[in-house]
Scaffold this active site. Structure first.
Site, PDB file in Angstrom:
ATOM      1  N   GLU A  89      17.197 -54.982 -63.283  1.00 19.75           N
ATOM      2  CA  GLU A  89      17.969 -55.808 -64.196  1.00 19.75           C
ATOM      3  C   GLU A  89      18.536 -57.076 -63.567  1.00 19.75           C
ATOM      4  O   GLU A  89      18.679 -58.091 -64.248  1.00 19.75           O
ATOM      5  CB  GLU A  89      19.120 -54.968 -64.791  1.00 19.75           C
ATOM      6  CG  GLU A  89      18.680 -53.766 -65.582  1.00 19.75           C
ATOM      7  CD  GLU A  89      17.887 -54.136 -66.830  1.00 19.75           C
ATOM      8  OE1 GLU A  89      18.186 -55.200 -67.430  1.00 19.75           O
ATOM      9  OE2 GLU A  89      16.960 -53.375 -67.180  1.00 19.75           O
ATOM     10  N   SER A 470      45.468  -5.046-104.357  1.00 25.69           N
ATOM     11  CA  SER A 470      46.483  -4.121-103.858  1.00 25.69           C
ATOM     12  C   SER A 470      46.998  -4.460-102.473  1.00 25.69           C
ATOM     13  O   SER A 470      48.016  -3.902-102.034  1.00 25.69           O
ATOM     14  CB  SER A 470      45.933  -2.690-103.858  1.00 25.69           C
ATOM     15  OG  SER A 470      45.674  -2.256-105.179  1.00 25.69           O
TER      16      SER A 470
END
Length: 823
Positions: A89, A470
């Site tokens: 690069e 219940s």
């Protein structure tokens, strides 16, 4: 003379060009420099890093975020990787001032050739790439952008060191497959950390900076391989590697493959709760801020909960028959095993069930090709359950051979048992939920919101509102005790008609078996889950009194109907709310709120969030009168992070220097004597003969309390059970409220899930019942009358009473009005 003239002319032209260039540069400088952004933003840049979620013991649960990043300091990045990047690069990175005139000239030529716009970037330096990456529009490459990059690079180089620039570059660039930076690329492509890579792997990563989206080794292996070799050539040219290293490396194949974070603990519903909570309190960017969230989830509890829920739902599903193949494929002679495997790959693994295709059928076995496994033989014992499903209450005849169940080409689901044998199964349509909490501080121990998160992200623990049936009765019984009833009070279990507030509203509750038992003690009534008794209790104490008492358990009474149906749990609640309410019973009468976030660390490892939950304390000298309803959490943001954390999670307060000084104690909401009696009653649900929760006796513990719950037409099945250390709620039902089946009560559909979980969850917890609080007394009573009796009376037993309303021993001729009867 002529030569002298020409030299002077050349000098003037050169001077003109030089002065023009200087003036132009100065003009550009004066025009552009004030527009350049503040480079200090780069110095303080917060790299987007995913949210990572862990259990209490550090097991990795999930990674959430748009990016994958592993921020690294320049000293943590291997020099060989840095050399590979520089060789490719920017070979003169450490020499140039930030820009390269040759690169700009190359871009200008491209600009002219393309008629004003060039898509071929020049030889931008790393600093220029960084400038464009952070500040400029990257949609097209123009001369203006190149000039802006050049000036920006000058400014960057003036304010940041070379190492700082390179560190940013290597940490921020997108390198494909959600990987940002070289640290993340190492994990995504090779499943390891950056320091463990080889030269060929370093060069592959270095080659990604040019075209990471298209030319990475997953999306385009050939292009990535060629790019890697180009990087090797550049390193050889620049003298970073020897010829021998080059020859050895360039001949090596590429080994990259996609590596996702390895989940160590399956808790996707908890992870989603964390995600939503952080977004709610910190904003949408919270998932990209690099937070590490440590939850209260315990690894053993959570993994056990996952298995228990899936097992319970699969067992329910098999009880009701085989629904047939999931799909069918006509297998031709041209189709080889590879083609079949490719077809199977289109089916997802659901829970613990893999897709498989039946390839041949024998008398009592089949050969199936299983996704990711190959061909195996499945035997009769693993498939003979597969009677045809007709309805929730009907199945077809028992199969006599494998051909009664399968055809070649059927796509079915299979799973392995503990012995490694493959069994036929199917994706259950029924769903379930399990939540387990520590009732003494509210910490969430385990949570499963459904059979499979990928199939349905709906969290049935927190989002589903289902009738508790219940399982709601203990709270009604607690209200009755508050108004003078005792465990020995006789209530007439007989048909009752209750008229509502509106004319014509009539309610006639019945017991599940449609029978009535006449006068029964409260203990026997709750053990047998008698509906008519609960209705009579609420009718006697009054709806308003009942609702006010229910509020003490954390229920939102404004959402509840103002009628007697609440006696049987007619109002929908979530398992989360049920766990909150049952925690009051488990901890002796204190209100706590479940919480699930223990600690949050920022991307630097600083603790920015620490839970400070309300604690239950029976022996503390003082119980402050406070709500104690939220997991108070303390956040102390560092100066750098103060702006990022603007909203608290839960109820937050600054972290004290001495946390003990601000420890929060839960507020008592129900009298300790009341709770102790209710816990004694709900222990009978498990331990007494005929109790609806008697299956839990298999755990062989004396400290367990609980209550089954089944709603009308068996649309919901619950079991809520606990001891003083763990509260666990299990629920089973269909999302569309379909009926479970006439025999699918809470004791059959939900209780097995609870048992399988609690067997492991309680393994290391002592089997101890909390001590009796002061003010209770044990009296020998007659089981038929509920009245005090003399020793030797058949069936007589000790019942526990609050001293305030305990019955006195009756002598002949004494008034018996102290014994409460309701007929």
């Amino acid at each position: 003379m002529k030569l002298h003239y020409m030299l002077r002319l050349a000098f003037k032209i050169s001077l003109f060009i030089l002065l023009t260039g200087i003036i132009s540069f100065a003009g550009l400088f004066l025009y552009i420099w004030p527009q350049l952004p503040d480079i200090e933003e780069l110095r303080d840049v917060r790299l987007q890093t995913p949210l990572r979620i862990y259990s209490h013991d550090g097991s990795f649960i999930r990674e959430i975020g748009e990016v994958r990043r592993v921020p690294l300091k320049i000293g943590e990045i291997p020099p060989i990787l840095i050399q590979a990047v520089l060789a490719t690069e920017d070979t003169r990175f450490y020499q140039h001032p930030g820009f390269d005139w040759l690169g700009i000239a190359r871009a200008a030529i491209g600009f002219i050739k393309a008629g004003g716009v060039s898509q071929q970037g020049g030889a931008s330096t790393i600093t220029m790439q960084l400038a464009g990456h952070f500040y400029l529009d990257r949609s097209e490459i123009t001369i203006k952008r190149k000039i802006m990059e050049a000036f920006l690079s000058i400014k960057i180089e003036r304010e940041l060191s070379k190492d700082e620039i390179l560190e940013l570059y290597l940490n921020t660039y997108y390198l494909g497959h959600r990987a940002y930076g070289v640290g993340a690329a190492a994990q995504v492509y090779y499943g390891t950390t950056i320091e463990n890579l080889t030269l060929t792997q370093y060069t592959m990563i270095a080659g990604l900076f040019q075209r990471p989206g298209k030319d990475n080794p997953i999306s385009n292996p050939e292009a990535s391989f060629n790019r890697r070799n180009h990087v090797l050539n550049r390193m050889l040219t620049e003298g970073y590697i020897t010829k021998e290293e080059f020859n050895a490396t360039i001949a090596m194949p590429e080994t990259a493959s996609l590596h996702l974070p390895a989940v160590e603990l399956e808790a996707p519903y908890v992870a989603e709760m964390v995600r939503l909570k952080l977004i709610e309190d910190y904003g949408e960017d919270a998932v990209n801020e690099g937070y590490k969230v440590h939850t209260t989830i315990q690894r053993v509890n959570q993994s056990t909960a996952n298995r228990a829920l899936r097992k319970a739902l699969q067992e329910y599903d098999q009880r009701h028959g085989y629904h047939g193949p999931e799909h069918h494929l006509e297998i031709t002679q041209e189709m080889n095993a590879e083609a079949v495997e490719q077809f199977l790959s289109t089916f997802s693994i659901i829970g613990n069930m893999r897709p498989a295709i039946i390839t041949s059928i024998l008398e009592t076995s089949v050969v199936a090709q299983i996704q990711g496994t190959g061909r195996v033989e499945m035997y009769w014992e693993g498939m003979n359950w597969a009677r045809r499903y007709i309805s929730e209450n009907r199945r077809g005849p028992e199969p006599k051979s494998a051909a009664d169940i399968f055809q070649v080409g059927d796509i079915v689901r299979v799973m392995q048992d503990e012995y490694g044998q493959w069994l036929l199964t199917q994706i259950p349509a029924v769903e379930g939920a399990l939540i387990s909490v520590d009732p003494n501080n509210g910490s969430l121990l385990a949570l499963v919101g459904g059979f499979d998160f990928n199939r349905s992200k709906f969290n049935r623990v927190t989002q589903a509102r289902r009738q508790p049936g219940s399982s709601f009765k203990p709270f009604i019984y607690s209200a009755a005790l508050e108004h003078g009833y005792t465990a020995a009070s006789l209530v007439n279990d007989a048909p009752i008609t209750v008229t509502g507030q509106n004319s014509g509203d009539v309610w006639r509750p019945q017991n599940d078996n449609q029978r009535s038992y006449g006068p029964v003690r409260l203990r026997r009534a709750i053990t047998r889950s008698l509906n008519q008794v609960s209705a009579r209790l609420l009718e006697d104490i009054g709806i308003d009194n009942g609702l006010q008492h229910l509020a003490k358990f954390g229920f939102d009474i404004n959402r509840m109907p103002h009628n007697f149906t609440i006696a049987l749990g007619s109002e929908g609640i979530s398992p989360w709310e049920s766990a909150t309410a049952y925690s009051v019973l488990a901890n002796g009468g204190y209100h706590i709120e479940p919480y699930f976030i223990e600690r949050i660390e920022d991307y630097k490892g600083n603790v920015v969030y620490q839970a400070n939950p309300t604690l239950v304390c029976d022996t503390c000298d003082e119980q402050p009168e406070q709500t104690g309803s939220a997991p108070a959490v303390a956040i102390t943001p560092s100066t750098a992070d103060a702006e990022a954390i603007t909203q608290p999670v839960g109820n937050l307060s600054p972290t004290p220097e001495h946390p003990d000084q601000t420890r929060q104690y839960a507020r008592r909401v129900v009298d300790a004597r009341n709770v102790y009696v209710i816990n004694s009653l709900t222990r009978s649900v498990i331990h007494d003969p005929g109790g609806t929760g008697s299956r839990a006796q298999v755990l062989n513990r004396k400290d367990l309390s609980g209550k089954t719950g089944t709603t009308n037409d068996q649309r919901d099945a619950w079991f809520a059970g606990y001891n003083s250390s763990v509260v666990t709620i299990a629920w089973v039902g269909f999302d569309d409220f379909s009926r479970l089946g006439s025999t699918e009560f809470g004791s059959r559909a939900a209780l097995p899930m609870w048992i399988d979980y609690m067997r492991i969850a309680l393994a290391d917890i002592p089997d101890v019942i909390k001590p009796e609080p002061p003010g209770l007394i044990n009296i020998l009573i007659d089981p038929d009358t509920g009245r005090p009796t003399a020793p030797g009376t058949p069936g007589a037993f000790l019942e526990i009473f609050n001293e305030v309303n305990a019955p006195k021993k009756l002598n002949e001729g004494e008034d018996s009005s102290v014994i409460q009867d309701l007929f």
